[in-house]
Design an enzyme around this catalytic site. Structure first.
Site, PDB file in Angstrom:
ATOM      1  CB  CYS A 174       6.088   3.112   6.249  1.00 46.73           C
ATOM      2  SG  CYS A 174       5.183   1.619   6.746  1.00 46.73           S
ATOM      3  CG  LEU A 175       1.313   1.880   5.391  1.00 46.22           C
ATOM      4  CD1 LEU A 175       0.019   1.880   6.180  1.00 46.22           C
ATOM      5  CD2 LEU A 175       1.328   0.723   4.424  1.00 46.22           C
TER       6      LEU A 175
END
Length: 580
Positions: free
Chosen positions: A318-319
């Site tokens: 993800c991030l």
């Protein structure tokens, strides 16, 4: 209040501070949604609808046609209330299961549900296809209207839900009593300062995040966990996980049967994990570059020094994958060759098409959110969790309340759901930089992103890349993830797997109803369109984990004796993951 040093140089002015404080106060009343952003979207829609007489006439005609169809259907049902063979006016969307129970086929509930679906269809037509309306404003209006309709759906109310009425008769009303108790329990959990993990069936360090290991490094932002080897020899090249800081790391180390960390340790990998601190108000000035330097780069430095390996494999989720990509591009620019490969799980590096999260991100909304974060020093867990829940309100809000509050059913518990409820805060400066530089300006994809005062380019990345997208991802849409092909000049192996942003990644071997597609695209091949790729690549049944492990094994060196583990110090999962 401490003086602000970022993004509001005029905040030393009392009137500027008053503006920020008033916006922060308003945010508490509006659920952190900018009233100006909503006003602009609806003004744009109404104005252009007023300038489209043909569209208005078509909507009036559609409203009359829907009324006529519903009236005919309702009369047919009334004439023979036991006969459910009358053809429906409209079928719900495939993912809409609110009216799937046979009880909804009996009058008057069949007429009620059909009337609602026809209204839902009409409003979709009314808010889309308006000439001159900007795409962003159309998306905002369509989304908010859908939220209102989902809230008013007949399935949410006792008087119009036959399933709830039948359950009430069968249980003598005990379902409503239990539902009230469930609602009271949820209210207690929502009280500030309450942390329910201690009473959970999935406690960190007890039932989840239990793979043995030690914290081998820590600073003011991370703890670095080294997991204990499970075999006499391990692959020579160690593996670093960079998880998202919006949630806690243990989605990658859930219960043993769902743990990607344990899966890899058992196969002979030396695995390291970054565990992010849960920021508080005093951390408001932490920046995106702090996360790169104190997080990814500090971890790489520690691992190389401890293991003696000249290179490591790195994984970003993800991030964390976005941050890892920034670090990899910076290292490539500076001639740092310590990365052997990079794997990105549901991670975006191009934010031109970021999916439904873009509904909450425009200049008005970001400025409003900055005022909220300026006041408290961080973005609260509930503020971000609420945005994610709205993206799937039928499943995450209204369906849950139907089952728990009206039917009185116990909450379904799983390790993934327990993790999903254990969110973290994000410091003001970092999150503002993230929203502005990546979402609003798309600086990373367009070569304007700076590290150490100099721009980086993803095209400098030459190491092999393994990227994973999930079919139903609302957070990082797979077609956006797929853009890594054209943004890097290297070989990219791409996997498209069933499931969503979280469940698609947590996909251990033996998990039912899983499938994936996989193909490698070399930097010498011509570019392929995402839809053409999906249509042309063979589908495989089962988990994608073994396919990734086979790819990783080729880049992990020969088997050697495990690196030493500390004999003292803090045991995994460490302290940071325990912070409420």
């Amino acid at each position: 209040m401490a003086p602000l040093r970022y993004d509001y140089p005029e905040s030393d002015n009392d009137s500027a501070r008053l503006d920020l404080m008033s916006n922060a106060w308003l945010g508490k009343m509006s659920g952190n949604i900018s009233p100006a952003a909503m006003f602009n979207a609806y003004t744009d829609w109404i104005t252009h609808l007023a300038l489209s007489p043909t569209k208005r006439v078509a909507l009036l005609q559609k409203a009359w046609q829907n009324w006529e169809r519903w009236s005919v259907y309702n009369r047919a049902c009334c004439n023979d209330s036991e006969n459910t063979s009358s053809p429906a006016c409209i079928e719900p969307l495939p993912q809409d299961r609110r009216f799937s129970d046979p009880a909804w086929q009996q009058w008057p509930f069949n007429a009620i549900s059909q009337g609602f679906l026809l209204q839902q269809q009409w409003w979709h037509r009314a808010t889309t296809g308006v000439r001159g309306l900007s795409q962003h404003h159309e998306d905002v209006v369509t989304f908010t209207v859908r939220q209102v309709l989902d809230m008013l759906a007949p399935s949410n109310f006792f008087a119009t839900n036959p399933v709830v009425q039948q359950a009430t008769v069968n249980s003598g009303g005990s379902n409503l009593v239990q539902g009230a108790l469930n609602a009271m329990s949820d209210w207690r959990k929502s009280v500030p300062g309450q942390h329910d993990n201690e009473n959970s069936d999935f406690r960190v360090g007890k039932e989840v995040a239990v793979t043995p290991g030690k914290v081998v490094f820590h600073n003011k932002l991370i703890e670095l966990i080294q997991y204990a080897p499970a075999s006499k020899t391990v692959h020579a090249v160690p593996l670093l996980f960079v998880p998202a800081w919006i949630m806690k790391y243990y989605i990658l180390d859930l219960s043993p049967q769902n743990s990607l960390v344990k899966y890899l340790v058992d196969l002979g990998y030396t695995v390291y994990m970054i565990s992010w601190k849960n920021p508080v108000a005093e951390d408001r000035e932490l920046s995106m570059d702090d996360y790169r330097r104190l997080g990814v780069m500090a971890a790489i430095d520690t691992i190389v020094a401890q293991t003696g390996s000249k290179q490591i494999n790195a994984v970003g989720y993800c991030l964390g994958g976005t941050l890892l990509s920034i670090a990899a591009a910076s290292m490539a620019r500076d001639g740092d060759n310590r990365l052997a490969s990079m794997s990105l799980f549901a991670s975006q590096v191009d934010f031109e098409e970021p999916g439904e999260l873009s509904l909450f991100i425009d200049e008005s909304q970001v400025s409003f959110l900055e005022a909220v974060m300026w006041d408290q020093g961080y973005l609260d867990t509930k503020q971000m969790a609420g945005a994610f829940q709205l993206l799937r309100s039928n499943d995450l809000i209204w369906s849950r309340r139907l089952h728990q509050y009206l039917l009185g059913l116990p909450e379904q518990k799983s390790d993934l759901m327990a993790w999903n409820a254990d969110a973290t805060r994000m410091p003001y400066r970092m999150h503002s930089e993230y929203l502005r530089q990546l979402f609003l300006k798309n600086d990373l994809a367009e070569g304007r992103y700076l590290t150490d005062g100099r721009p980086i380019s993803l095209t400098d990345i030459r190491l092999p890349v393994f990227a994973v997208g999930t079919v139903t991802d609302h957070v990082a849409p797979w077609r956006s993830v797929f853009k890594i092909h054209r943004l890097t000049d290297t070989d990219v192996t791409f996997v498209l797997t069933s499931g969503g942003h979280n469940a698609g990644v947590v996909s251990p071997p033996g998990h039912p109803h899983r499938s994936y597609q996989i193909a490698t695209h070399t930097d010498k091949q011509s570019m392929v369109d995402a839809s053409a790729w999906q249509a042309g690549v063979e589908r495989h049944e089962g988990s994608w984990w073994p396919a990734w492990e086979a790819w990783l094994r080729k880049r992990s060196g020969k088997r050697v004796a495990p690196p030493p583990m500390p004999t003292h110090g803090l045991a995994a999962p460490g302290k940071y993951v325990m912070q409420p």
